[in-house]
Design a protein around this motif. Structure first.
Motif, PDB file in Angstrom:
ATOM      1  N   TRP A  86      37.386  20.855  63.985  1.00  0.00           N
ATOM      2  CA  TRP A  86      36.617  21.670  64.927  1.00  0.00           C
ATOM      3  C   TRP A  86      35.485  20.879  65.574  1.00  0.00           C
ATOM      4  O   TRP A  86      34.984  21.255  66.632  1.00  0.00           O
ATOM      5  CB  TRP A  86      36.028  22.884  64.202  1.00  0.00           C
ATOM      6  CG  TRP A  86      35.101  22.529  63.069  1.00  0.00           C
ATOM      7  CD1 TRP A  86      35.430  22.345  61.754  1.00  0.00           C
ATOM      8  CD2 TRP A  86      33.694  22.303  63.148  1.00  0.00           C
ATOM      9  NE1 TRP A  86      34.332  22.031  61.004  1.00  0.00           N
ATOM     10  CE2 TRP A  86      33.238  21.996  61.841  1.00  0.00           C
ATOM     11  CE3 TRP A  86      32.760  22.332  64.193  1.00  0.00           C
ATOM     12  CZ2 TRP A  86      31.897  21.714  61.556  1.00  0.00           C
ATOM     13  CZ3 TRP A  86      31.424  22.050  63.904  1.00  0.00           C
ATOM     14  CH2 TRP A  86      31.002  21.758  62.592  1.00  0.00           C
ATOM     15  N   LYS A 151      27.466  26.473  61.010  1.00  0.00           N
ATOM     16  CA  LYS A 151      28.923  26.520  61.001  1.00  0.00           C
ATOM     17  C   LYS A 151      29.471  25.888  59.725  1.00  0.00           C
ATOM     18  O   LYS A 151      30.409  26.419  59.111  1.00  0.00           O
ATOM     19  CB  LYS A 151      29.487  25.808  62.233  1.00  0.00           C
ATOM     20  CG  LYS A 151      31.015  25.826  62.303  1.00  0.00           C
ATOM     21  CD  LYS A 151      31.541  25.397  63.659  1.00  0.00           C
ATOM     22  CE  LYS A 151      31.270  26.475  64.713  1.00  0.00           C
ATOM     23  NZ  LYS A 151      32.002  26.164  65.981  1.00  0.00           N
ATOM     24  N   GLU A 154      28.938  28.287  56.937  1.00  0.00           N
ATOM     25  CA  GLU A 154      29.922  29.377  57.021  1.00  0.00           C
ATOM     26  C   GLU A 154      31.279  28.934  56.492  1.00  0.00           C
ATOM     27  O   GLU A 154      31.910  29.644  55.693  1.00  0.00           O
ATOM     28  CB  GLU A 154      30.057  29.819  58.481  1.00  0.00           C
ATOM     29  CG  GLU A 154      31.127  30.877  58.717  1.00  0.00           C
ATOM     30  CD  GLU A 154      31.349  31.163  60.194  1.00  0.00           C
ATOM     31  OE1 GLU A 154      32.327  31.852  60.520  1.00  0.00           O
ATOM     32  OE2 GLU A 154      30.536  30.677  61.025  1.00  0.00           O
ATOM     33  N   TYR A 155      31.735  27.748  56.913  1.00  0.00           N
ATOM     34  CA  TYR A 155      33.043  27.269  56.489  1.00  0.00           C
ATOM     35  C   TYR A 155      33.071  26.958  54.993  1.00  0.00           C
ATOM     36  O   TYR A 155      34.075  27.205  54.318  1.00  0.00           O
ATOM     37  CB  TYR A 155      33.445  26.033  57.290  1.00  0.00           C
ATOM     38  CG  TYR A 155      33.781  26.327  58.732  1.00  0.00           C
ATOM     39  CD1 TYR A 155      34.184  27.595  59.127  1.00  0.00           C
ATOM     40  CD2 TYR A 155      33.714  25.331  59.715  1.00  0.00           C
ATOM     41  CE1 TYR A 155      34.498  27.872  60.455  1.00  0.00           C
ATOM     42  CE2 TYR A 155      34.028  25.592  61.033  1.00  0.00           C
ATOM     43  CZ  TYR A 155      34.415  26.871  61.402  1.00  0.00           C
ATOM     44  OH  TYR A 155      34.728  27.138  62.711  1.00  0.00           O
TER      45      TYR A 155
END
Length: 279
Positions: A86, A151, A154-155
Motif C-alpha cells: 500500500w 495506517k 490500524e493494519y
C-alpha cells in the motif's frame, strides 16, 4: 586437484540438495553465508509456495545462477499472490513488505492454515502452531507500532486480531474440523442436529442430567470426564481419516458427535471448579 573456488561450488550444491530436502518438512536450514562468504549475496525478494518465506540469495556457478531461499528467516514474509504494498507498490506478502518493511493489511481470502504456516490437515502439529503464533504476535502486536503512522497502527491491530482468530480456530480439534468443512463449502448447523442418532441424543441427555444432579466431587464426575476424553480421542482419529479420504459427509456427522462430547467435557471442567470452590 580441486581449487578452493571449485570446492566451494561443490559444497554449495550439496548444501542446496540438503536444504531442498528439509524445506519440505518445514525445518530450519543454516545460513549458507557462514560457509560461502562473498559467494552468496542477498536480496529482499519473496519466494516460496505461499508459506515459508525469507531472503533470496544468488550464487553464481560459472554462467549459471542458482537462486534459493534463506530458510532461517522467520515467517513474517508470507507470500500472497498479486498483492501490492500500500506504500511503495512493490510486490507485497501478507505481513510485511520486503522492500519498505511496512506492515501490510490482512490478505483477503487467505486461509487460516496459510496464515499460521500449517499444513491443511486435521492432525495438526499444535506445538508448531503455538510457536508460529507467538512469533507472529511478537512482531505484529500493536504496541510495536505506537510511534508509527495511523495506517500502520490500524493494519497491525487488524493483523494481530486476524492471527488471534486463526490461532483460536486451528488450536482446538472441533473448531479446526468445522473450519475445514467450511473451506469445502459445508457447514454444521447450530443447535441440536435432528439427524443425529436418537441413542446418542439420549446418552448425551443422561450424562448432562447426571452432571447437573451431582452435589459432591465424587468419582462419577471424574469418570464422566475420562469417558469424554476417550470418546473425543477416538473421534479425532475417525475425523482425520474421513477428511483425508475426502468423505465430507462422514466427517460432518462425526464432528456433530464431537460437538456434543466437547460440550460435556467443558461442563465437567466447570462442575469440578464449582465443586472445588464449594468444598
Amino acid at each position: 586437484m580441486l581449487t578452493q573456488h571449485k570446492l566451494r561450488q561443490l559444497c554449495f550444491l550439496y548444501w542446496l540438495q540438503y536444504a531442498r530436502k528439509v524445506y519440505g518438512n518445514g525445518q530450519r536450514v543454516l545460513n549458507p553465508t557462514r560457509y560461502f562468504g562473498s559467494l552468496v549475496t542477498f536480496s529482499s525478494n519473496v519466494v516460496g509456495h505461499g508459506r515459508y518465506i525469507g531472503n533470496l540469495f544468488h550464487h553464481d556457478i560459472g554462467s549459471q545462477t542458482v537462486t534459493y531461499v534463506h530458510l532461517a528467516t522467520k515467517r513474517l514474509y508470507t507470500n500472497s499472490v498479486n498483492r501490492k504494498c500500500w506504500s511503495c507498490g512493490s510486490s507485497a506478502p501478507s505481513f510485511f513488505c520486503p522492500s519498505c518493511k511496512l506492515v501490510q493489511p490482512p490478505a483477503d481470502r487467505t486461509s487460516y492454515f496459510d496464515i499460521m504456516d500449517c499444513e491443511q490437515t486435521f492432525a495438526l502439529d499444535t506445538q508448531r502452531l503455538q510457536r508460529t503464533y507467538l512469533h507472529l504476535q511478537r512482531s505484529l502486536h500493536p504496541d510495536n507500532f505506537t510511534r508509527r503512522t495511523s495506517k500502520e497502527q490500524e493494519y497491525s491491530a487488524e493483523q494481530s486480531a486476524f492471527v488471534n482468530k486463526a490461532y483460536r480456530i486451528l488450536l482446538k480439534p472441533l473448531s479446526r474440523g468445522l473450519y475445514m468443512l467450511e473451506l469445502k463449502g459445508m457447514h454444521l448447523e447450530e443447535g441440536t442436529d435432528l439427524s443425529a442418532d436418537p441413542q446418542l441424543l439420549m446418552e448425551v441427555m443422561e450424562i448432562n442430567e447426571s452432571l447437573a444432579e451431582t452435589r459432591s466431587q465424587d468419582e462419577e464426575v471424574d469418570s464422566i470426564g475420562r469417558s469424554m476424553r476417550e470418546r473425543l480421542k477416538d473421534l479425532m482419529g475417525q475425523i482425520n481419516t474421513a477428511l483425508n479420504e475426502g468423505d465430507l459427509q462422514s466427517a460432518k456427522a462425526l464432528l456433530a458427535q464431537m460437538k456434543y462430547f466437547a460440550n460435556i467435557e467443558e461442563k465437567v471442567k466447570d462442575k469440578l471448579s464449582e465443586l472445588a470452590e464449594s468444598a
